[in-house]
Scaffold this active site. Sequence first.
Site, PDB file in Angstrom:
ATOM      1  N   CYS A   1       0.843  -1.005   0.320  1.00 50.90           N
ATOM      2  CA  CYS A   1      -0.294  -0.108   0.136  1.00 50.90           C
ATOM      3  C   CYS A   1       1.183   1.248  -0.116  1.00 50.90           C
ATOM      4  CB  CYS A   1      -0.721  -0.058   1.016  1.00 50.90           C
ATOM      5  SG  CYS A   1      -2.308  -1.212   1.289  1.00 50.90           S
TER       6      CYS A   1
ATOM      7  N   GLU B   1       4.332   0.833   1.962  1.00 45.41           N
ATOM      8  CA  GLU B   1       5.504   0.860   3.023  1.00 45.41           C
ATOM      9  C   GLU B   1       7.255   0.916   2.447  1.00 45.41           C
ATOM     10  OE1 GLU B   1       1.949  -2.416   3.443  1.00 45.41           O
ATOM     11  OE2 GLU B   1       2.263  -0.225   2.489  1.00 45.41           O
TER      12      GLU B   1
END
Length: 787
Positions: free
Chosen positions: A430, A432
């Site tokens: 997502c 990170e």
Amino acid sequence: MNERIRELRKRSLEAAPRISMERALLLTAFYRSGAADGESVPVARAMAFRYLLEHKKLYVGRGELIVGERGPAPKATPTFPEICTHTLGDFDILDSREKIPFRVDAEARRAQAEEIIPYWSKRSIRERIFESMEDDWIAAYESGLFTEFQEQRAPGHTVLDDKIYRLGFKDLIKKIRKSAQQLDKKSDAGASARRDELRAMEIAAEALIAYAGRYAEFLRELAGSEEGEFRRELEETAVVCDRVPARPPRTFREALQYYWFVHLGVITELNTWDSFNPGRLDRHLWPFYRDGLADGSLTKQGARELLEAFWVKFNNQPAPPKVGVTAQESNTYTDFCLINLGGVDEEGEDAVNELTFLILDVIEEMRLLQPGSMIQVSRKNPDRYLHRALRIVRTGFGQPSVFNTEAIVGELLRQGKSLVDARNGGASGCVETGAFGKESYILTGYLNLPKILEIALHDGIDPRRKTRVGPSTGTPASFASFDDLYTAFERQLRHVVDVKIRGNRVIERLWAAYLPAPFMSLLIDDCIERGRDYNDGGPRYNTSYIQGVGLGSIADSLSAIRFQVYDRRRLELADLVAALDADFLGRENLRALLREETPKYGNDEEYADGQALRVFESFFDAVDGKPNSRGGSFRINLLPTTSHVYFGSVTGALPDGRKAGEPLSEGISPVQGMDRKGPTAVLRSASKIDHIRTGGTLLNQKFTPALLDGPEGIEKIGHLVRSFFAMNGHHVQFNVVKAETLRAAQREPEKHADLIVRVAGYSDYFVDLGRDLQDEIIRRTEHGADA
């Protein structure tokens, strides 16, 4: 899009996801054969990997330019019984559920019942995890205080650097043998284990070379029964497979096929979280693109066609099936492969090139959920690059998401990465961050921050399950001040975090002991040099993340308690808790007071924003720097996937006026509908936390299409992004759609089958989302042209 790509895309979109038993049956047959008896675990795992690649069915679709599938055909999705042995009840759920189903035929059920379950029962890592956890971990997990990523998916979050474009697998084998020779000079206790790991890596490397050789032979067989253009294409693809991955690629096409073989190797070995990721694709492919254009072996249209064929391959691979809590926290076919574009090079200079723009063209034209795409935006990057990406965002596709290069580099430097490794890094999954090709950065699961407050308000008891899940920290009547209450919350937070970290250290050792990943270890520095597995601290950097969820919900809840109970003294805390336990039944006036007459996070007001900052600091202090079992540290990030819906379902009414069971806020976004002063105020609120001390934060914004109309609209949003990034914001993404369009899609889903929205760190078809998640997206504040 030419006719070939149009047909490949159509076939991919029309193929229905189904369960394939091929991998599970092959793996079971291998272990039952006794072929690995007496071998160490990593060597046995490598031999099993080789067996899979030797026997899995080969598939070549007509017109394909890149070959290879995870299963025996597109959307045929394997299971991983060594990780999670599905029950027949699981298969019934997968086959019948309304959202994200997988077809399960009678033969698959028979094979699961008669061959897979009898062998893998009591052997799967999921069963080992739950058998190994202490009572306090089980209690917290069952209450919904946290989730655990590794109970159905393998550690992953792995992103490739440029090594495969410089080295063939024969070169990697030479490195393995050199490392093994150096071990021969040592007699320490760990040398034998390292030799076994290196032997396992060599077996895995040779297996992928042989797999490509199988494809070369298969392609020539197919060519023998064809004529004309299709025969020529098959023969050309066979030559590519002769070359890669054994030797370094020479051409743009060889580079793409090489990566794809590596990708298939990773996702065949294990069902890694966030799949696998080519990373900085425009940088990695640039030399092949530039040189191909220069010598005439490649045209821009040819490169575009190859990239579009490459995009289809990702879309053919649904995420492996998930059930239970894992499905609720991430219920999507998307496997979170995230293409990185732009940013800076190793010298810190602008890395945007001509290929960057071509890939953006491909993203816009293909309009596929997979792979996901993002742009890194640096101060060094030109506005025309950002504006080109925003013109794609304007179409309502939800891609690409937008990241701050300077924040990514700062985050990685703070964690101890070198400057070069930080500049070569980026984001995956997502949002990170990681050092590409150098790091194992494992997401351990989500943490339910508002639920922890609920526990604190009930003296360590989960009011939903009536069980103790935390220490006794006082009843509402005992909190004489807001600081007393907050101290109780912090104690509960530290307790839950400590329980989770203790459990994750055990889980990390289980993966290292039972399911090493010798193939993936080949790809990440410094596993070969250390002779250690990816799952056992082999990479240069080893990070474990805990993802906080519901920052907006807890900020508004604390704001309400402080404002209404302790500052304005409009009610007693015990009376508020009683109203929460009754889900505001008969107390609508109180609920309206909490929702409408209380400072809210996301409006650039210090009162509520200060609560978000305070929780952030407490979360950071509870987690950051705690050692994991792999020689690295635990860190924090703030993102939800779909866990804010699951966590909401197990959390009672909250002091911000939210009713029991409703979704929490997502990422670092404000509570849905509570940001009322426009997008600039949201960004200013979100910037008050220190993004540099995280490994990623996720911020959603929803705009009406009119806001991005014309060059002026694009420029306006570009300034908004640049301003947020100047305040060290990590990430922002946009839904460009009207709420009325979403409501129409709920009423008549058959008329909106192709409507795509941004969910969290990924895009998905709106009609594939559960009703709770659909409603949550609709409730997000919609900023219009007057914002």
